[in-house]
Design a protein around this motif. Sequence first.
Motif: not given
Length: 232
Positions: A44-67
């Motif tokens: 609305h009419h308020l503005t917050h100060e950003l402390y930090r953006i924390f982003y949680y995820d996992c790196p992609p897999v580098d392997k062989q998989m049978y389809h």
Amino acid sequence: MSKTAILVDGGFYRKRAKKLWGERTPQVAANGLITYVRRHLHEHHLTHELYRIFYYDCPPVDKQMYHPLLKKTINLGVSSEYIWMTQFLDCLKEKRKVALRLGILDDSNSVYTLKYDAVKKLCSGSISTSDLTENHFEMTIRQKGVDMKIGMDIASLAYKHQVDQIVLIAGDSDFVPAAKLARREGLDFVLDPLEMEIGHDRDLFEHIDGKRSCGNPYRKEQTSESLAPYKA
């Protein structure tokens, strides 16, 4: 001016963003994420100060998989998904005020499985096994360590009183114990489920201070008054 930390469950955000706003290049998707989360700083009419953006995820897999359908081994390390995710994380690393919290993927238990819709169609007889294509399959890999990192960061932010407000972008109710802790420490706790309904909202409101989603980040920036309001 109050200080806000924004926590993003990356696996949920990526899947939901693709459904809501379509596929984007890694650079555009990273910029879209930053645009989206920063809208939470304007209430609305308020503005917050950003402390930090924390982003949680996992790196992609580098392997062989049978389809099982193709009857061959797939090298995930050269797949388009691997390349996209690697570039996306690299783009986020370059963003100011962004901290990556990366877990790991349990690739030892990863498999290709039939999608839910394909299973329903097979059971109803609307398709047969001969009708199956690659699009009917998905790779199932579980994340390890992500939920724990989110919970630990919420507890740390709360106990150290580093912020006045936490905004969590997530799609399940696993956060409730951490949210209750943060609120006991006097923090304002806001949930952004990206326009998705989560469980029973009445029960949910007992453990958060507000719920808000912030629109399409790829459209012209909206004013705080035009965004979905905080519900309390």
